[in-house]
Design an enzyme around this catalytic site. Structure first.
Site, short mmCIF file in Angstrom:
data_model
loop_
_atom_site.label_atom_id
_atom_site.label_comp_id
_atom_site.label_asym_id
_atom_site.label_seq_id
_atom_site.Cartn_x
_atom_site.Cartn_y
_atom_site.Cartn_z
N ASP A 1 -2.22 -7.97 -5.19
CA ASP A 1 -3.64 -8.17 -4.93
C ASP A 1 -3.77 -9.11 -3.74
O ASP A 1 -3.53 -10.32 -3.86
CB ASP A 1 -4.31 -8.76 -6.16
CG ASP A 1 -5.80 -9.04 -5.95
OD1 ASP A 1 -6.32 -8.76 -4.85
OD2 ASP A 1 -6.44 -9.55 -6.89
N GLY B 1 0.82 -1.21 0.00
CA GLY B 1 0.00 0.00 0.00
C GLY B 1 0.84 1.25 0.00
O GLY B 1 0.45 2.28 0.56
N ALA B 2 2.00 1.20 -0.64
CA ALA B 2 2.95 2.31 -0.56
C ALA B 2 2.63 3.45 -1.51
O ALA B 2 3.35 4.44 -1.54
CB ALA B 2 4.37 1.80 -0.81
N TYR C 1 -13.64 -3.69 9.21
CA TYR C 1 -12.27 -3.18 9.20
C TYR C 1 -11.57 -3.48 10.53
O TYR C 1 -10.47 -4.01 10.57
CB TYR C 1 -12.30 -1.68 8.92
CG TYR C 1 -10.99 -0.96 9.10
CD1 TYR C 1 -9.90 -1.23 8.28
CD2 TYR C 1 -10.84 0.03 10.07
CE1 TYR C 1 -8.70 -0.54 8.42
CE2 TYR C 1 -9.66 0.72 10.23
CZ TYR C 1 -8.59 0.43 9.40
OH TYR C 1 -7.41 1.10 9.55
N ALA C 2 -12.23 -3.13 11.64
CA ALA C 2 -11.63 -3.32 12.96
C ALA C 2 -11.42 -4.79 13.27
O ALA C 2 -10.39 -5.18 13.83
CB ALA C 2 -12.51 -2.67 14.03
N THR C 3 -12.37 -5.63 12.91
CA THR C 3 -12.26 -7.06 13.19
C THR C 3 -11.10 -7.68 12.41
O THR C 3 -10.32 -8.47 12.96
CB THR C 3 -13.56 -7.78 12.82
OG1 THR C 3 -14.64 -7.22 13.57
CG2 THR C 3 -13.47 -9.27 13.11
N ALA C 4 -10.96 -7.30 11.15
CA ALA C 4 -9.88 -7.84 10.32
C ALA C 4 -8.52 -7.40 10.86
O ALA C 4 -7.57 -8.18 10.90
CB ALA C 4 -10.05 -7.39 8.88
N LYS C 5 -8.41 -6.14 11.27
CA LYS C 5 -7.15 -5.65 11.82
C LYS C 5 -6.82 -6.33 13.15
O LYS C 5 -5.66 -6.63 13.44
CB LYS C 5 -7.19 -4.13 11.98
CG LYS C 5 -7.06 -3.35 10.70
CD LYS C 5 -5.68 -3.53 10.07
CE LYS C 5 -5.44 -2.54 8.94
NZ LYS C 5 -4.09 -2.68 8.35
#
Length: 253
Positions: free
Chosen positions: A65, A14-15, A155-159
């Site tokens: 990807d 993600g740079a 988002y929070a759960t995945a992180k």
């Protein structure tokens, strides 16, 4: 401070975006050769590569990807051929689920591309790190894991799941000279912070007022912390989660 990065190859996922860009440029300034991964923003990645090479560094752009698990070994091999074996990996990329999608569908997507994908990439990079007897893995998470807010459940759960994976890697891989850590930025001043449905300018201003430092996190704040954890200067910090929220987590409300 001697970072020992001058002969290392770093992959920053993600740079092409704000935090990833700042991190890639900082690692390159310390002498690392940098692979800049992109998913949709090819021009942004090329811009980072151009900035690094104009400053006398080495960099390349690679398409990544996180939803294509079988492509991960090929990405690592491609970087090795162009720059050398990857021994620093910064897992920064995130794919935001649609906020209009059903919650369970969004959760499944988020877990696939924001948890399983990064772990698969790390797994592909581990053999070269083990061979070198040295490696640094830094996961970029979010303080929403520790201080949940209404809205970004997927988002929070995945992180949170990715943070758990990082701690397991820290225990399992340290005997190979590989240290794994996590940074948790708070609200960060990026274009996304100003446009995401649950953030926006008003939320940025409100969070700044509630933060002991009087401001929210910047991409450069994250890049500085990541660079230390990813360097040889870090010889014994392992399995830790570093808050970059300016002390916001200490304040109620």
């Amino acid at each position: 401070m001697e970072t020992g990065l001058s002969n290392r190859v770093a992959l920053v996922t993600g740079a092409s975006g704000a935090i990833g860009r700042a991190t890639a440029l900082r690692l390159a300034a310390e002498g690392a050769s940098v692979a800049v991964s992109w998913y949709t923003n090819h021009d942004g990645a090329l811009d980072v590569v151009d900035a690094v090479t104009r400053a006398g560094g080495r960099a390349c752009a690679v398409h990544l990807d996180h939803g294509n698990l079988t492509s991960m070994p090929g990405v690592i091999e491609d970087i090795a051929e162009r720059l050398g074996p990857v021994t620093v990996l910064v897992a920064n990329a995130v794919r935001w689920p649609s906020f209009d999608a059903d919650e369970i569908g969004g959760l499944l997507t988020a877990l696939s591309v924001n948890t399983v994908g990064p772990v698969a990439l790390i797994d592909a990079a581990l053999p070269a790190m083990r061979t070198a007897g040295w490696g640094r893995i830094v996961v970029v998470s979010t303080d929403i894991v520790a201080q949940p807010m209404a809205g970004p459940l997927a988002y929070a759960t995945a992180k949170g799941a990715l943070e758990t994976a990082a701690r397991v890697l820290a225990v399992r891989e340290a005997r190979h000279g590989i240290l794994t850590n996590t940074v948790r930025p708070g609200f960060t001043l990026t274009d996304k912070a100003l446009t995401a449905p649950f953030l926006g300018p008003d939320a940025v201003a409100a969070e700044s007022a509630k933060t002991p430092t009087g401001r929210i996190c910047t991409p450069e704040d994250v890049a500085t912390a990541v660079t230390y954890l990813a360097s040889a200067a870090n010889g014994h910090v392992n399995g830790q989660t570093l808050s970059l929220a300016g002390g916001r987590e200490l304040v109620r409300g």
